[in-house]
Design a protein around this motif. Structure first.
Motif, mmCIF file in Angstrom:
data_model
loop_
_atom_site.group_PDB
_atom_site.id
_atom_site.type_symbol
_atom_site.label_atom_id
_atom_site.label_comp_id
_atom_site.label_asym_id
_atom_site.label_seq_id
_atom_site.Cartn_x
_atom_site.Cartn_y
_atom_site.Cartn_z
ATOM 1 N N GLU A 1 4.617 0.441 -10.082
ATOM 2 C CA GLU A 1 3.285 -0.205 -10.365
ATOM 3 C C GLU A 1 1.995 1.428 -9.988
ATOM 4 O O GLU A 1 1.190 0.964 -10.248
ATOM 5 C CB GLU A 1 2.876 -1.887 -9.118
ATOM 6 C CG GLU A 1 3.364 -2.277 -9.251
ATOM 7 C CD GLU A 1 3.033 -3.591 -8.352
ATOM 8 O OE1 GLU A 1 3.715 -3.240 -7.031
ATOM 9 O OE2 GLU A 1 3.397 -4.716 -8.739
ATOM 10 N N CYS A 2 2.401 1.920 -9.082
ATOM 11 C CA CYS A 2 1.550 3.046 -8.738
ATOM 12 C C CYS A 2 2.088 4.234 -9.261
ATOM 13 O O CYS A 2 3.649 5.178 -9.462
ATOM 14 C CB CYS A 2 1.927 3.219 -7.118
ATOM 15 S SG CYS A 2 1.043 4.772 -6.130
ATOM 16 N N SER A 3 1.498 4.704 -10.048
ATOM 17 C CA SER A 3 1.812 6.087 -10.713
ATOM 18 C C SER A 3 1.933 7.650 -9.814
ATOM 19 O O SER A 3 2.409 8.712 -10.426
ATOM 20 C CB SER A 3 0.481 6.547 -11.745
ATOM 21 O OG SER A 3 -0.331 6.799 -11.083
ATOM 22 N N SER A 4 1.036 7.142 -8.717
ATOM 23 C CA SER A 4 0.967 8.256 -7.645
ATOM 24 C C SER A 4 1.708 8.718 -7.229
ATOM 25 O O SER A 4 2.893 9.809 -7.185
ATOM 26 C CB SER A 4 -0.564 8.002 -6.784
ATOM 27 O OG SER A 4 -0.800 9.291 -6.421
ATOM 28 N N CYS A 5 2.630 7.500 -6.984
ATOM 29 C CA CYS A 5 4.186 7.916 -5.970
ATOM 30 C C CYS A 5 4.889 7.846 -7.025
ATOM 31 O O CYS A 5 6.033 8.824 -6.439
ATOM 32 C CB CYS A 5 4.065 6.378 -4.560
ATOM 33 S SG CYS A 5 3.396 6.366 -3.173
ATOM 34 N N LEU A 6 4.753 7.331 -8.155
ATOM 35 C CA LEU A 6 6.354 8.257 -9.109
ATOM 36 C C LEU A 6 6.070 9.677 -9.105
ATOM 37 O O LEU A 6 6.737 10.439 -9.358
ATOM 38 C CB LEU A 6 5.576 7.356 -10.525
ATOM 39 C CG LEU A 6 7.101 7.584 -11.650
ATOM 40 C CD1 LEU A 6 7.788 6.534 -10.627
ATOM 41 C CD2 LEU A 6 6.805 7.380 -12.434
ATOM 42 N N GLN B 1 10.238 -1.392 -6.649
ATOM 43 C CA GLN B 1 8.658 -2.105 -7.077
ATOM 44 C C GLN B 1 6.964 -1.382 -7.235
ATOM 45 O O GLN B 1 6.376 -1.367 -8.114
ATOM 46 C CB GLN B 1 8.344 -3.326 -6.597
ATOM 47 C CG GLN B 1 7.729 -4.636 -6.654
ATOM 48 C CD GLN B 1 8.296 -4.926 -8.029
ATOM 49 O OE1 GLN B 1 9.101 -5.264 -8.497
ATOM 50 N NE2 GLN B 1 6.875 -5.392 -8.892
ATOM 51 N N HIS B 2 7.404 -0.752 -6.109
ATOM 52 C CA HIS B 2 6.079 0.235 -5.741
ATOM 53 C C HIS B 2 5.948 0.892 -7.005
ATOM 54 O O HIS B 2 4.956 1.244 -7.638
ATOM 55 C CB HIS B 2 5.679 0.476 -4.362
ATOM 56 C CG HIS B 2 4.912 1.343 -4.209
ATOM 57 N ND1 HIS B 2 3.022 0.726 -3.619
ATOM 58 C CD2 HIS B 2 4.378 2.977 -4.198
ATOM 59 C CE1 HIS B 2 2.336 1.800 -4.395
ATOM 60 N NE2 HIS B 2 2.806 2.617 -4.022
ATOM 61 N N LEU B 3 6.659 1.690 -6.891
ATOM 62 C CA LEU B 3 6.837 2.895 -8.024
ATOM 63 C C LEU B 3 6.892 2.498 -9.540
ATOM 64 O O LEU B 3 5.645 3.337 -10.308
ATOM 65 C CB LEU B 3 8.435 3.793 -7.897
ATOM 66 C CG LEU B 3 8.578 4.477 -6.762
ATOM 67 C CD1 LEU B 3 9.745 5.078 -6.940
ATOM 68 C CD2 LEU B 3 7.368 5.287 -6.895
ATOM 69 N N PRO C 1 0.445 -1.423 0.051
ATOM 70 C CA PRO C 1 0.074 0.327 -0.250
ATOM 71 C C PRO C 1 0.890 1.696 0.093
ATOM 72 O O PRO C 1 2.080 1.039 0.471
ATOM 73 C CB PRO C 1 -0.605 -0.174 1.142
ATOM 74 C CG PRO C 1 -0.020 -0.956 2.457
ATOM 75 C CD PRO C 1 0.745 -2.347 1.439
ATOM 76 N N CYS C 2 0.375 2.393 -0.689
ATOM 77 C CA CYS C 2 1.009 3.444 -0.573
ATOM 78 C C CYS C 2 1.176 3.952 0.955
ATOM 79 O O CYS C 2 2.590 4.347 1.061
ATOM 80 C CB CYS C 2 0.177 4.838 -1.113
ATOM 81 S SG CYS C 2 -0.357 4.690 -3.308
ATOM 82 N N ARG C 3 0.697 4.010 1.371
ATOM 83 C CA ARG C 3 1.205 4.547 2.876
ATOM 84 C C ARG C 3 2.600 3.824 3.541
ATOM 85 O O ARG C 3 2.687 4.785 4.469
ATOM 86 C CB ARG C 3 -0.600 3.841 3.906
ATOM 87 C CG ARG C 3 -0.354 4.752 5.048
ATOM 88 C CD ARG C 3 -1.860 4.076 5.694
ATOM 89 N NE ARG C 3 -2.620 5.518 6.009
ATOM 90 C CZ ARG C 3 -2.276 6.528 6.721
ATOM 91 N NH1 ARG C 3 -1.156 6.229 8.109
ATOM 92 N NH2 ARG C 3 -2.968 7.511 6.851
HETATM 93 ZN ZN LIG Z 1 1.509 4.151 -3.762
#
Ligand SMILES: [Zn+2]
Lengths: 227, 279
Positions: B33-38, B29-31, B3-5
C-alpha cells in the motif's frame, strides 16, 4: 653460499616435517579455518579501513582460532565462529590503532532513528538504477567511503550483516550486545549512509534540493520527463 | 493501513530476512500500500548489495596466506611437541644452525657493522645502500608507532616460534635505562619489513615504551640513509649504530652476530643509543 636461502629451507623443512607428523584433526581444522581467509579478509578490510592492518587482524584472529580449536563445537557454523573471533579481536585490540574516531560505548545510540533525515520516495528512487535493484554507479564509490566513515560500532554491525549475511543473533554474539542494539545500529548505519548518498546525489546533479519542507528533493529525471 | 512510523523500524529486519513470520505479513501488507516504504526497502537492498559486492571482491593477499600458513605450521609443531616431546621435531634443532651462520658472518667481517661493505657479502645484504631507503626505517619504526596487540607473551615461546620464521634467533632480553630503570617485556609479534618477516618485541617502564625489532639483515634489501652513523662502546667492543628519527620516534639500528636490531622509543636519541649499547 646462500646462507639465507639455506636457513630458510631448513626452517621450511622443519615445518613440513612437523606438519607431516601433526595429528590429523589439527590439520583438518586448520584447513577448515584457512578456507575462510578471503571472507575474513573482506570483513577485516572494511572494519580496519587499511589493507595492512586488515592483514594483521586476520592473522591474529586466525592464530587465536587455531589455538581455540577445542572451543569450536563441530557441526556449528565455523565461519560465524571465525567472524566472532575476528570481531572480538578488532574490538578489543585494533580500534585504538590508526584512524578511529568514535567510542564503542553509546554516544551514537541516542536520537530518534525514525524522525530525522527524512528522504522522499522520489529521491530514493532516483538513487537507484531505473527499473533495477542496483545503486547508481556514481553512488557506489561514495557508499564505500561513507561505510568507512561510519562510527566503529555501526560499521561492525553493518559489515557483518551486509557482507557476510550473519544473522542478528550471530552479530549480537560477536559484538557482545543485545539483539535490539544490533538492530538499532544497523538501522542507524543505513540512515546515515542514505543521507550521505542523498547529499552526494545532489552534489552530483542526480537530485535537486528544493527550499520547502517535506518532500523537498525531486529527481531531475522526473522533472525533465514532466516538462 | 498501518502508519509508516510503525513499519519503519521493522524494514531493516525485513531487508535482512530477520522478521518474524507473525510480523512479516503486516509489513508486506504495508509495502503493497505504501510506495514510500517500498522505496525505502529497495534502496536499502541496493545499498546492501553494493556493499556486499564490493567487499566480496576482496581476496586475502598471497603474502597473508603464506604468513598464516607458516604461523599455523608453527602452531601445529608446538602442539606436536607438547603432545609428544620426544618424537616431534624441536625448534631448538634449527637454532644452533642459525647460530653457526652468525659465527660464519662474524669471522668474515670481524664484528660487522651495519652497512659496512665487505667482500663476500652480496650487495643485496648490504644494509646501508644509498637509495629508496625510507620505507625500511619507516617499516622498522612501524611497530613502535602503531603498536598492535602481542601474539606471544611467553619469552621462551617467542624464541621457539619466531626464530625459525624470522631466520635469526629472536630472544627477548632485559632492557635497562639509567633513569627509567628496568623495562619489562610485554610481548612480541611478527610483522613484515620489506615483505620479509621480522619480530617486534615490546617493553615498557611506566608509560615509557621501547620496541626492539629483530630482523635478518641478509633478507632486507634496503638501507637507512637518513640515519647518522655512530660508533659506540658496547661491553668493550666497538659497535657501529645508525641513529635517527622515523615516524616521530628515536630509532637506533645495528647488527650484531648476523642479527639485525632496531630499537625505537619515545626516549631521546642518545638514550636509545645507550640502550643499543646495552643490548
Ligand atoms: Zn509506509
Amino acid at each position: 653460499m646462500d646462507t639465507t636461502g639455506e636457513r630458510f629451507q631448513l626452517a621450511t623443512m622443519v615445518l613440513r616435517e612437523a606438519a607431516r607428523r601433526a595429528p590429523d584433526p589439527a590439520r583438518q581444522f586448520e584447513d577448515n579455518v584457512l578456507a575462510h581467509l578471503d571472507g575474513m579478509y573482506a570483513v577485516a578490510r572494511r572494519l580496519t579501513r587499511d589493507a595492512s592492518i586488515a592483514e594483521d587482524l586476520v592473522h591474529d584472529a586466525t592464530i587465536k582460532a587455531l589455538r581455540a580449536r577445542d572451543q569450536f563445537e563441530p557441526g556449528t557454523n565455523i565461519k560465524a565462529w571465525l567472524l566472532r573471533i575476528l570481531t572480538n579481536t578488532f574490538i578489543n585490540g585494533y580500534r585504538r590503532v590508526g584512524l578511529e574516531r568514535s567510542t564503542f560505548e553509546g554516544a551514537h545510540e541516542t536520537g530518534d532513528p525514525v524522525a530525522d533525515g527524512w528522504i522522499s520516495a522520489a529521491s530514493m528512487r532516483a538513487m537507484r538504477e531505473p527499473e533495477e535493484e542496483a545503486l547508481r554507479p556514481v553512488l557506489r564509490a561514495e557508499l564505500s567511503r561513507a561505510v568507512d566513515e561510519l562510527p566503529d560500532e555501526f560499521r561492525v554491525a553493518l559489515v557483518l550483516c551486509d557482507v557476510e549475511e550473519m544473522s542478528y543473533k550471530e552479530i549480537a554474539e560477536a559484538m557482545g550486545t543485545p539483539i535490539g542494539t544490533v538492530m538499532s545500529r544497523i538501522h542507524r548505519a543505513r540512515k546515515i549512509l542514505q543521507q550521505k548518498l542523498q547529499q552526494h546525489a545532489i552534489a552530483a546533479g542526480l537530485l535537486r534540493e528544493e527550499p520547502d519542507e517535506g518532500s523537498n528533493v525531486v529527481p531531475l529525471a522526473a522533472r525533465r520527463a514532466a516538462r | 493501513m498501518i502508519p509508516c512510523r510503525d513499519t519503519l523500524r521493522a524494514l531493516d529486519a525485513y531487508v535482512d530476512g530477520e522478521l518474524e513470520p507473525s510480523h512479516l505479513l503486516s509489513v508486506e501488507q504495508h509495502l503493497v500500500e505504501c510506495s514510500s516504504c517500498l522505496e525505502r526497502v529497495e534502496l536499502a537492498r541496493a545499498m546492501k548489495r553494493a556493499i556486499r559486492n564490493e567487499a566480496r571482491g576482496e581476496r586475502a593477499p598471497s603474502s597473508l596466506r603464506s604468513r598464516i600458513a607458516i604461523a599455523a605450521a608453527a602452531e601445529r609443531a608446538i602442539e606436536a611437541e607438547e603432545l609428544h616431546p620426544r618424537r616431534a621435531p624441536s625448534w631448538r634443532s634449527a637454532l644452533p644452525w642459525a647460530a653457526a651462520a652468525s659465527v660464519a658472518l662474524a669471522i668474515g667481517g670481524g664484528v660487522r657493522a651495519i652497512g659496512d661493505h665487505h667482500a663476500g657479502s652480496s650487495p643485496k645484504s648490504e644494509l646501508l645502500a644509498s637509495s629508496a631507503s625510507i620505507p625500511l626505517i619507516e617499516d622498522l619504526a612501524g611497530p613502535h608507532a602503531q603498536p598492535l596487540p602481542p601474539e606471544e607473551l611467553d619469552p621462551a615461546r617467542v624464541t621457539r616460534v619466531f626464530s625459525p620464521i624470522v631466520g635469526v634467533p629472536v630472544r627477548p632480553v632485559s632492557l635497562h635505562h639509567e633513569r627509567h630503570g628496568a623495562f619489562s617485556f610485554t610481548g612480541a609479534r611478527l610483522f613484515k619489513v620489506q615483505q620479509e618477516p621480522a619480530a617486534s618485541l615490546s617493553y615498557n617502564a611506566g608509560d615509557r615504551r621501547v620496541t626492539v625489532v629483530v630482523f635478518d639483515p641478509q633478507r632486507m634489501p634496503k638501507a637507512s640513509c637518513c640515519l647518522a652513523r655512530r660508533t659506540i662502546n658496547a661491553g668493550g667492543e666497538e659497535r657501529t649504530v645508525f641513529v635517527g628519527r622515523a615516524k616521530g620516534y628515536s630509532l637506533a639500528v645495528y647488527e650484531r652476530d648476523g642479527v639485525g636490531y632496531a630499537v625505537s622509543s619515545d626516549l631521546g636519541e642518545n638514550e636509545v643509543l645507550a640502550m643499543a649499547a646495552d643490548l
